[in-house]
Write a protein that holds these residues in place. Structure first.
Motif, mmCIF file in Angstrom:
data_model
loop_
_atom_site.group_PDB
_atom_site.id
_atom_site.type_symbol
_atom_site.label_atom_id
_atom_site.label_comp_id
_atom_site.label_asym_id
_atom_site.label_seq_id
_atom_site.Cartn_x
_atom_site.Cartn_y
_atom_site.Cartn_z
ATOM 1 N N VAL A 177 -3.503 6.012 5.243
ATOM 2 C CA VAL A 177 -2.197 5.730 5.834
ATOM 3 C C VAL A 177 -2.351 5.024 7.176
ATOM 4 O O VAL A 177 -1.600 4.098 7.496
ATOM 5 C CB VAL A 177 -1.405 7.052 5.988
ATOM 6 N N TYR A 202 -0.836 1.452 8.042
ATOM 7 C CA TYR A 202 0.095 1.340 9.161
ATOM 8 C C TYR A 202 -0.320 0.216 10.087
ATOM 9 O O TYR A 202 0.493 -0.551 10.581
ATOM 10 C CB TYR A 202 0.153 2.673 9.919
ATOM 11 N N LYS A 260 8.734 4.856 6.942
ATOM 12 C CA LYS A 260 8.267 5.773 5.898
ATOM 13 C C LYS A 260 6.798 6.104 6.088
ATOM 14 O O LYS A 260 6.380 7.261 5.966
ATOM 15 C CB LYS A 260 8.478 5.141 4.528
ATOM 16 N N THR A 261 6.020 5.081 6.385
ATOM 17 C CA THR A 261 4.579 5.307 6.562
ATOM 18 C C THR A 261 4.331 6.259 7.711
ATOM 19 O O THR A 261 3.454 7.125 7.664
ATOM 20 C CB THR A 261 3.872 3.978 6.853
ATOM 21 N N LYS A 282 6.346 8.587 8.786
ATOM 22 C CA LYS A 282 6.690 9.975 8.422
ATOM 23 C C LYS A 282 5.570 10.591 7.620
ATOM 24 O O LYS A 282 5.168 11.737 7.838
ATOM 25 C CB LYS A 282 7.983 9.995 7.579
ATOM 26 N N LYS A 283 5.036 9.806 6.686
ATOM 27 C CA LYS A 283 3.944 10.340 5.869
ATOM 28 C C LYS A 283 2.754 10.679 6.741
ATOM 29 O O LYS A 283 2.093 11.711 6.568
ATOM 30 C CB LYS A 283 3.572 9.281 4.821
ATOM 31 N N GLU A 300 3.315 13.931 8.516
ATOM 32 C CA GLU A 300 3.121 15.116 7.655
ATOM 33 C C GLU A 300 1.649 15.394 7.450
ATOM 34 O O GLU A 300 1.169 16.521 7.589
ATOM 35 C CB GLU A 300 3.771 14.891 6.286
ATOM 36 N N LEU A 301 0.917 14.323 7.104
ATOM 37 C CA LEU A 301 -0.512 14.499 6.864
ATOM 38 C C LEU A 301 -1.204 15.022 8.107
ATOM 39 O O LEU A 301 -2.090 15.879 8.038
ATOM 40 C CB LEU A 301 -1.132 13.163 6.458
ATOM 41 N N MET A 313 2.001 4.811 0.709
ATOM 42 C CA MET A 313 2.785 5.942 0.236
ATOM 43 C C MET A 313 2.290 6.446 -1.109
ATOM 44 O O MET A 313 2.830 7.397 -1.643
ATOM 45 C CB MET A 313 4.256 5.525 0.064
ATOM 46 N N SER A 314 1.293 5.798 -1.661
ATOM 47 C CA SER A 314 0.727 6.147 -2.966
ATOM 48 C C SER A 314 1.775 6.135 -4.060
ATOM 49 O O SER A 314 1.840 7.034 -4.900
ATOM 50 C CB SER A 314 0.062 7.535 -2.929
#
Lengths: 242, 530
Positions: free
Chosen positions: A16, A20, A42-43, A45-46, A49-50, A129-130
């Motif tokens: 990610v 990014y 979106k990236t 946010k991911k 989380e990670l 985002m896979s």
């Protein structure tokens, strides 16, 4: 095992982060657009989380006093990977905030820089985002709203880094790398056709500096010459006969 | 954590780079599709990439838009290329703007130089690893060197660097072919600007880092004192106040500040402290002593006309400016202890006595003249006084007593001729010597030498002789290939340690030779010759 879980999560965070960075380099240029801003959001946010998941896992592992020395060394190495990733993310987020403020999308005359990039960055974002395809559902004023979110997120990341620095007792300079120099060459065996084309396009180096390529250049020129002669001979033969 | 994080309090602000914001405003105008430079397509083997601009178009646009002539526009364009806002597509290592058909392209804002963000070693390591993958292990020589160095220094992060490089490489492959090429060119151009190869000039030489951010507006001291509020908190309060005001009248955050205005950072906060400072400044300005501008301007004009031909920035120096042509003949010909000085140097000695004394070769020549006239004690006293003024404090009393014995005591071997009042003052001062005790006497002697001996020197055969002997080197005329050759053959010059040692040796020799002249021996020599 805890270690393998950690590794997979770190790999995901690494992916990610890389995506990014690719997205942020496209900010402000002609390939910038609503979609790009949404992809960035979106990236991010991911990545958040990670990052949180990684941090809880790693801190839990490191706080455990009953692990062996080798295990501890391994977890410290993973910790250094994690913090370096977070630092790159933090810098990229701050840069994207600055560039996002300087290049707003909702003004009557956009002045995005004509860099020559025309394609979209959907594929990169999909990789991050896979997912197979990206869905875009944001509204029109995403660029200004997103910037406010971005500021709060940067503050959060800052705070998280500071906490990590204070609470986890890991000496980053004591970690030894497992890979040696040139390790990146080993696993990229299948370079593929497309990148060979890229190499020939981009390398317009002056001849004096690269002596090694001179020999191959000469052989190449010789081959072309003989090919041209052959073709000329064949054509002449055909012309004479017909 | 690395030292890069914002949480350390190290020096990281680069004040000299504050011009970058202004350059950005110009670049944004330049790339405007309607009013900027017209781009064309770059045709590569299979793909075409738009937005390639020709060097001559860039120069023409700059010349028209900024009302400059073509030469100046060319150098401005070279500055843009050197900073990395535009990068060349052919010959990517040479960061100059050629005013012909060679193609350039605009750099993406992420890779623009920013005052706050320095190009980091870790990013460079990732880039080199990616390049290693792409070129399958055959990097350029300087890149390979840097790679090995970084592998050693950033060893603890090397795993991360390898992982990230591979990921970025694969993520890059997910893009369209043309974009991939453009991105590779952009990244390569960025790193050529920020990590230039050996022996090239770099626009990123900016001097030292500063501890304080020069772009922050100063918050009021008085309000801080009144409310015991920290500067950071006060600026936050100001932000809150501004946003409330904006909510009230419905304006946007930066409506009133156009990008070009914002680039200047000139809006100060007008408070009590600001006006108090203005008051103090004007009060002090009134108290200063003044000279009539006709007088001072006349002096300035005279100075400029005299020294006009000696300024290498205005008139090209002979044989050639070493900073431009990388040929150090100029420095070799103008060393302090050279045998035969250049004509320009000798001419400069005649401008004023100060110039003559300042130049070591000139001073040596003057000494020769004085030796012939047997009046070297004035200059010797002046030099001894200089040594006292600038020398170490430990040896001061010793030097002072030496000077008294040699020059000032009645019946001294090299007695100098100064008026009674100055002599009295100096002798009294020498009882408790300090650095400036000989100042009055030194000035008197200087004026004596200037008004009398200097003019005699300029008319003397010694000076005329050296004028005849002086060389006038022919100007160099290097072709481009020779300039490249010179650049490659640059070597470090003579070490300053060696020059200092030579100077000390010379001084020791002179001190030994300038002992009190024994008249008897001298007469004996003269008689012997008969």
């Amino acid at each position: 095992m805890g270690r393998d879980e950690c590794k997979t999560m770190l790999d995901a965070l690494n992916k990610v982060t890389a995506c990014y960075r690719h997205l942020v380099t496209a900010l402000g240029s002609t390939s910038d657009s609503q979609n790009l801003r949404e992809e960035l959001k979106k990236t991010r946010k991911k990545a958040q989380e990670l990052a949180v998941a990684n941090r809880t896992k790693l801190t839990a592992l490191l706080k455990d006093k009953t692990i062996s020395k080798d295990d501890r060394a391994e977890y410290e190495r993973l910790w250094v990977l994690f913090t370096s990733s977070m630092e790159l993310l933090e810098v990229d987020m701050k840069r994207s905030l600055e560039i996002g403020q300087d290049f707003p999308l909702k003004v009557p005359t956009r002045h995005l820089i004509q860099t020559g990039m025309t394609g979209s960055t959907t594929t990169v974002a999909a990789r991050a985002m896979s997912v197979q395809n990206m869905k875009y559902e944001a509204d029109a004023s995403i660029d200004t709203l997103d910037l406010k979110d971005l500021e709060t997120e940067i503050a959060q990341v800052d705070q998280m880094m500071e906490e990590m620095e204070m609470k986890v007792q890991v000496a980053p300079w004591a970690v030894e790398a497992k890979q040696e120099a040139g390790a990146e060459l080993k696993s990229t065996v299948s370079v593929g056709n497309s990148s060979v084309g890229v190499i020939s396009i981009c390398e317009e180096e002056p001849k004096e500096t690269v002596e090694g390529e001179n020999g191959t250049m000469k052989i190449f020129v010789g081959i072309i010459f003989t090919a041209v002669l052959l073709i000329a001979g064949i054509l002449g033969y055909l012309v004479i006969n017909l | 954590m690395t030292i890069r994080s914002d949480r350390d309090h190290g020096q990281r602000y680069r004040p000299r780079m504050s011009c970058l914001k202004k350059v950005e405003a110009i670049v944004v105008q330049m790339q405007d599709p309607s009013t900027g430079v017209k781009g064309s397509d770059q045709k590569l083997n299979v793909t075409t990439i738009p937005n390639a601009i020709a060097g001559q178009d860039i120069v023409a646009w700059i010349a028209k838009h900024m009302s400059m002539d073509n030469d100046e526009a060319g150098s401005f364009g070279t500055m843009l290329v050197a900073y990395g806002y535009i990068y060349p597509l052919q010959d990517h290592k040479k960061l100059v703007l050629k005013a012909d058909n060679s193609l350039y392209r605009f750099q993406t804002p992420y890779f623009w130089p920013v005052q706050k963000w320095k190009a980091e070693d870790m990013d460079y390591a990732i880039y080199l690893a990616k390049r290693n993958i792409r070129k399958k292990g055959s990097l350029d020589a300087y890149e390979q060197e840097e790679y090995n160095k970084l592998h050693k220094w950033l060893n603890n992060k090397w795993d991360f660097i390898v992982m990230q490089a591979k990921e970025q490489y694969h993520a890059g492959k997910a893009r369209v072919k043309a974009d991939r090429v453009v991105f590779d060119c952009q990244e390569r151009a960025f790193w050529i600007v920020n990590r230039p190869p050996r022996n090239t000039h770099s626009a990123m030489d900016y001097g030292m880092d500063r501890h304080v951010d020069p772009n922050i507006e100063e918050v009021t001291d008085s309000i801080q004192c009144l409310y015991y509020v920290s500067a950071g908190l006060l600026s936050h309060l100001q932000l809150v106040q501004n946003s409330v005001a904006r909510v009230q009248d419905g304006s946007q955050n930066r409506d009133h500040i156009t990008p070009i205005l914002a680039s200047f950072h000139w809006l100060p906060k007008k408070t009590v402290d600001y006006y108090r400072r203005i008051n103090i400044y004007t009060q002090q300005a009134i108290m200063r002593s003044r000279v009539k501008s006709s007088v001072s301007l006349g002096a300035m004009v005279k100075y400029m006309t005299t020294f006009n031909n000696h300024d290498p920035l205005l008139v090209p120096c002979l044989p050639s400016n070493p900073w431009q042509t990388d040929d150090d003949t100029y420095w070799v010909l103008n060393t302090p202890d050279v045998e035969v000085p250049t004509k320009m140097r000798v001419e400069r000695w005649s401008f004023s006595f100060y110039e003559l004394l300042n130049d070591p070769r000139g001073r040596a020549d003057f000494k020769i003249f004085l030796k012939k006239e047997f009046s070297g004690e004035n200059l010797a006293f002046w030099e001894a006084a200089e040594e006292l003024k600038w020398g170490a404090a430990a040896s001061m009393s010793e030097k002072a007593s030496q000077i008294f014995k040699t020059f000032l005591a009645p019946g001294a071997p090299r007695w100098i001729n100064i008026d009674g009042r100055t002599m009295g003052l100096t002798v009294k001062g020498l009882e408790h010597p300090h650095r400036d005790v000989l100042d009055a006497a030194q000035t008197h002697i200087f004026m004596l030498m200037k008004k009398d001996t200097f003019y005699r020197y300029l008319k003397s055969p010694v000076y005329k002789d050296i004028q005849k002997k002086a060389l006038s080197p022919a100007p160099h005329n290097f072709s481009d290939a020779q300039l490249e050759q010179n650049m490659r053959n640059r070597r470090p010059s003579l070490s300053p340690i060696i020059t200092y040692q030579k100077e000390q040796e010379e001084k020791a020799k002179a001190a030994a030779a300038a002992g009190p002249v024994d008249i008897k021996k001298l007469m004996a020599n003269k008689l012997d010759r008969k």
